[in-house]
Design an enzyme around this catalytic site. Structure first.
Site, mmCIF file in Angstrom:
data_model
loop_
_atom_site.group_PDB
_atom_site.id
_atom_site.type_symbol
_atom_site.label_atom_id
_atom_site.label_comp_id
_atom_site.label_asym_id
_atom_site.label_seq_id
_atom_site.Cartn_x
_atom_site.Cartn_y
_atom_site.Cartn_z
ATOM 1 N N ASN A 183 0.873 -1.177 0.000
ATOM 2 C CA ASN A 183 0.000 0.000 0.000
ATOM 3 C C ASN A 183 0.912 1.229 0.000
ATOM 4 O OD1 ASN A 183 -1.797 2.046 0.529
ATOM 5 N ND2 ASN A 183 -2.210 1.425 2.648
ATOM 6 N N TRP A 184 0.941 1.921 -1.122
ATOM 7 C CA TRP A 184 1.864 3.070 -1.234
ATOM 8 C C TRP A 184 1.305 4.345 -0.631
ATOM 9 C CZ3 TRP A 184 3.602 2.228 -7.057
ATOM 10 C CH2 TRP A 184 4.478 1.137 -7.102
ATOM 11 N N LYS A 185 0.063 4.346 -0.247
ATOM 12 C CA LYS A 185 -0.554 5.546 0.349
ATOM 13 C C LYS A 185 -0.324 6.751 -0.560
ATOM 14 C CE LYS A 185 0.243 3.401 4.780
ATOM 15 N NZ LYS A 185 0.364 3.511 6.215
ATOM 16 N N HIS A 189 -9.249 1.011 5.370
ATOM 17 C CA HIS A 189 -7.930 1.174 6.000
ATOM 18 C C HIS A 189 -8.076 2.087 7.222
ATOM 19 C CE1 HIS A 189 -3.777 2.399 6.636
ATOM 20 N NE2 HIS A 189 -3.440 1.298 6.004
ATOM 21 N N GLU A 215 -6.434 4.473 8.257
ATOM 22 C CA GLU A 215 -6.277 5.908 7.977
ATOM 23 C C GLU A 215 -7.574 6.481 7.393
ATOM 24 O OE1 GLU A 215 -2.650 5.558 5.717
ATOM 25 O OE2 GLU A 215 -1.618 4.973 7.554
ATOM 26 N N GLU A 249 -4.998 -5.302 10.784
ATOM 27 C CA GLU A 249 -3.928 -4.332 10.989
ATOM 28 C C GLU A 249 -4.136 -3.607 12.317
ATOM 29 O OE1 GLU A 249 -2.087 -2.949 7.077
ATOM 30 O OE2 GLU A 249 -3.925 -1.809 7.281
ATOM 31 N N GLY A 305 2.874 1.930 10.701
ATOM 32 C CA GLY A 305 3.778 3.059 10.498
ATOM 33 C C GLY A 305 4.545 3.453 11.746
ATOM 34 N N SER A 310 3.883 -2.574 10.226
ATOM 35 C CA SER A 310 5.344 -2.613 10.344
ATOM 36 C C SER A 310 5.945 -3.965 9.944
ATOM 37 C CB SER A 310 5.788 -2.204 11.756
ATOM 38 O OG SER A 310 5.366 -0.880 12.031
ATOM 39 N N GLY A 349 3.065 -1.306 4.287
ATOM 40 C CA GLY A 349 3.111 0.124 3.996
ATOM 41 C C GLY A 349 4.527 0.553 3.653
ATOM 42 N N GLY A 350 5.225 1.095 4.646
ATOM 43 C CA GLY A 350 6.549 1.693 4.431
ATOM 44 C C GLY A 350 7.519 0.806 3.667
HETATM 45 C C1 PEP Z 1 -0.435 -0.013 6.244
HETATM 46 O O1 PEP Z 1 -0.543 1.182 6.091
HETATM 47 O O2 PEP Z 1 -1.344 -0.753 5.839
HETATM 48 C C2 PEP Z 1 0.751 -0.523 6.910
HETATM 49 C C3 PEP Z 1 0.718 -1.752 7.331
HETATM 50 O O3 PEP Z 1 1.816 0.337 7.045
HETATM 51 P P1 PEP Z 1 3.271 -0.039 7.643
HETATM 52 O O4 PEP Z 1 3.720 -1.321 7.015
HETATM 53 O O5 PEP Z 1 4.151 1.123 7.262
HETATM 54 O O6 PEP Z 1 3.108 -0.169 9.127
#
Ligand code: PEP
Length: 254
Positions: free
Chosen positions: A9-11, A96, A98, A168, A174, A214, A235-236
């Site tokens: 997920n590149w957001k 999600h 966010e 999640e 994040g 993470s 994510g990251g």
């Molecule tokens: C996400 O935003 O779905 C996520 C899991 O981010 P990260 O891996 O950066 O925690």
């Protein structure tokens, strides 16, 4: 046996040009990655046509990060399921944390989006998860059960088989803090038990449940090695080709 699914997920990152750079580099590594895994990239809307064009002959699939529950009309800034289909998107991330926390999306709204996605044969990656406060207050199971029951209301058995769930924990997204493999497994097992209550065991045993929060190359193996964890929403670490490829390699094995 559930086929693992690993999605990046590149957001709000990577316009069309960065998307092209990533995909060209990632495609050159694809032959060395394990075969028995579904791989999905979720760029921002503006980069979706570029991604699907570049991946037209690839086994990598493309997800949107959100969509409207509406088909068309006076909804400034929105994108419909039909528009996503028109540019050959396969999956859509819905609910999600966010979207829930920053944009106030409710379980009812997310449910409308999930149903709309299924109507158009887009596969939802339906996200759920508790905040730290909810976990500390002992509300983990109540929160997950409500998110699942309300968010998947009226989803048929057949549609459920085409739904991916992403568990999640909000406190792990994040932050660099990951749920321990046991914490994650316990939550996944609970999610599957709720699915069993709603759909029966033959459906719940087939639904793929990703872990997100993470996920990195060095924790992917242990997390994805858990019995009820069927992949990752990243994510990251999904923004860099090498770390995303390493998550796939370490998480799935050869
Ligand atoms: C996400 O935003 O779905 C996520 C899991 O981010 P990260 O891996 O950066 O925690």
């Amino acid at each position: 046996m559930r086929k693992p699914i690993i999605a990046a997920n590149w957001k709000l990152n990577k316009g069309p040009s960065d998307t092209e750079d990533f995909i060209q580099s990632f495609e050159s590594k694809l032959n060395d990655l394990p075969k028995g895994v579904d791989i999905v990239l979720a760029p921002p809307y503006i980069s979706l046509p570029k991604a699907t064009e570049l991946l037209a002959h690839s086994r990598v699939r493309v997800a949107a990060q959100n969509m409207s529950e509406q088909d068309s009309g006076a909804y400034t800034g929105e994108i419909s399921a039909l528009m996503l289909k028109e540019v050959f998107v396969n999956y859509v991330i819905l609910g999600h944390s966010e979207r829930r926390a920053i944009y106030g999306e409710s379980d009812a709204l997310i449910n409308a989006k999930v149903l709309k996605a299924h109507d158009l044969e887009l596969r939802p990656i339906f996200c759920i998860g508790e905040t730290l406060q909810e976990r500390e207050d002992g509300k983990l199971e109540d929160v997950l059960r409500t998110q699942i029951t309300d968010g998947l209301k009226d989803v048929s058995e057949k549609q459920m088989l085409d739904t991916v769930i992403a568990y999640e924990p909000v406190w792990a997204i994040g932050t660099g803090v990951t749920a321990s493999p046991q914490q994650a497994q316990d939550a996944h097992e609970f999610v599957r038990s709720v699915l069993t209550d709603l759909y029966g065991v033959s459906v719940s045993e087939k639904v793929r449940i990703q872990y997100g929060g993470s996920v990195k190359p060095d924790n992917a193996k242990e997390l994805l090695g858990q019995k009820d964890i069927d992949g990752a929403l990243v994510g990251g670490a999904g923004l860099e080709v090498s770390s995303f490829a390493d998550i796939i390699r370490n998480g799935v094995g050869e």
